[in-house]
Design an enzyme around this catalytic site. Structure first.
Site, PDB file in Angstrom:
ATOM      1  N   THR A 289       0.808  -1.219   0.000  1.00  0.00           N
ATOM      2  CA  THR A 289       0.000   0.000   0.000  1.00  0.00           C
ATOM      3  C   THR A 289       0.841   1.268   0.000  1.00  0.00           C
ATOM      4  O   THR A 289       2.022   1.259   0.312  1.00  0.00           O
ATOM      5  CB  THR A 289      -0.935   0.033   1.220  1.00  0.00           C
ATOM      6  OG1 THR A 289      -0.157   0.096   2.405  1.00  0.00           O
ATOM      7  CG2 THR A 289      -1.845  -1.185   1.252  1.00  0.00           C
ATOM      8  N   ASP A 290       0.172   2.362  -0.347  1.00  0.00           N
ATOM      9  CA  ASP A 290       0.800   3.681  -0.267  1.00  0.00           C
ATOM     10  C   ASP A 290       0.477   4.287   1.104  1.00  0.00           C
ATOM     11  O   ASP A 290      -0.088   3.619   1.968  1.00  0.00           O
ATOM     12  CB  ASP A 290       0.334   4.577  -1.423  1.00  0.00           C
ATOM     13  CG  ASP A 290      -1.175   4.816  -1.427  1.00  0.00           C
ATOM     14  OD1 ASP A 290      -1.852   4.580  -0.399  1.00  0.00           O
ATOM     15  OD2 ASP A 290      -1.689   5.254  -2.476  1.00  0.00           O
ATOM     16  N   ALA A 291       0.806   5.544   1.298  1.00  0.00           N
ATOM     17  CA  ALA A 291       0.606   6.202   2.594  1.00  0.00           C
ATOM     18  C   ALA A 291      -0.858   6.273   3.011  1.00  0.00           C
ATOM     19  O   ALA A 291      -1.164   6.358   4.196  1.00  0.00           O
ATOM     20  CB  ALA A 291       1.197   7.611   2.553  1.00  0.00           C
TER      21      ALA A 291
ATOM     22  N   ILE B 264      -3.924   2.425   0.424  1.00  0.00           N
ATOM     23  CA  ILE B 264      -4.497   1.914  -0.824  1.00  0.00           C
ATOM     24  C   ILE B 264      -3.393   1.198  -1.597  1.00  0.00           C
ATOM     25  O   ILE B 264      -2.251   1.655  -1.631  1.00  0.00           O
ATOM     26  CB  ILE B 264      -5.088   3.073  -1.653  1.00  0.00           C
ATOM     27  CG1 ILE B 264      -6.263   3.704  -0.893  1.00  0.00           C
ATOM     28  CG2 ILE B 264      -5.514   2.609  -3.037  1.00  0.00           C
ATOM     29  CD1 ILE B 264      -6.797   4.972  -1.524  1.00  0.00           C
TER      30      ILE B 264
END
Length: 141
Positions: free
Chosen positions: A17-19, A22
């Protein structure tokens, strides 16, 4: 999820995931690679052995078209559904969908080239082509 050739379940991990929690778009390529690799392994095709045997070959991605429809998030359970849709002399095409339950998140079409150790195109070995034909009787040749 429609009937398909192969299903590969996975759970979204922190590293995927990103920050915002997601799934980062490029990680779907890793997910669908795992789905294709598992399809081969579950049908008796060990890619490492296939490359290292006399006249060995491998499958390399030639093109990949991906549509990102909905996001996946941390800890969700996903399924990569893979169907081989076309088999030609030295290539094959797979449709790979990533699902979260009944929600289609990602749709990919991946074209793979069969290559030798030097990267030159080679015909898909007959025993491998037979496996694909057996798994998908409506396959166009």
């Amino acid at each position: 999820m429609p009937e398909t050739l192969h299903r590969y379940p996975l759970r979204v991990q922190w590293e995927d995931t990103d920050a915002a929690g997601i799934v980062y778009y490029a990680n779907y390529l890793r997910f669908i690679e795992r789905g294709r690799s598992d399809l081969l392994l579950q049908n008796g095709i060990d890619q490492h052995s296939l490359m290292n045997e006399p006249g060995g070959v491998a499958f390399a991605v030639r093109s990949c078209n991906v549509d990102y429809l909905k996001p996946a998030r941390l800890h969700e359970e996903l399924v990569v559904a893979t169907a081989i849709t076309e088999l030609r002399g030295a290539s094959l095409t797979a449709r790979q969908d990533v699902w979260r339950g009944e929600d289609l998140l990602v749709r990919a079409q991946v074209k793979l080239a069969c290559i030798d150790r030097d990267g030159r195109a080679r015909r898909v070995p007959p025993r491998i082509a037979t496996v694909f034909a057996t798994l998908s009787p409506n396959l166009s040749h």
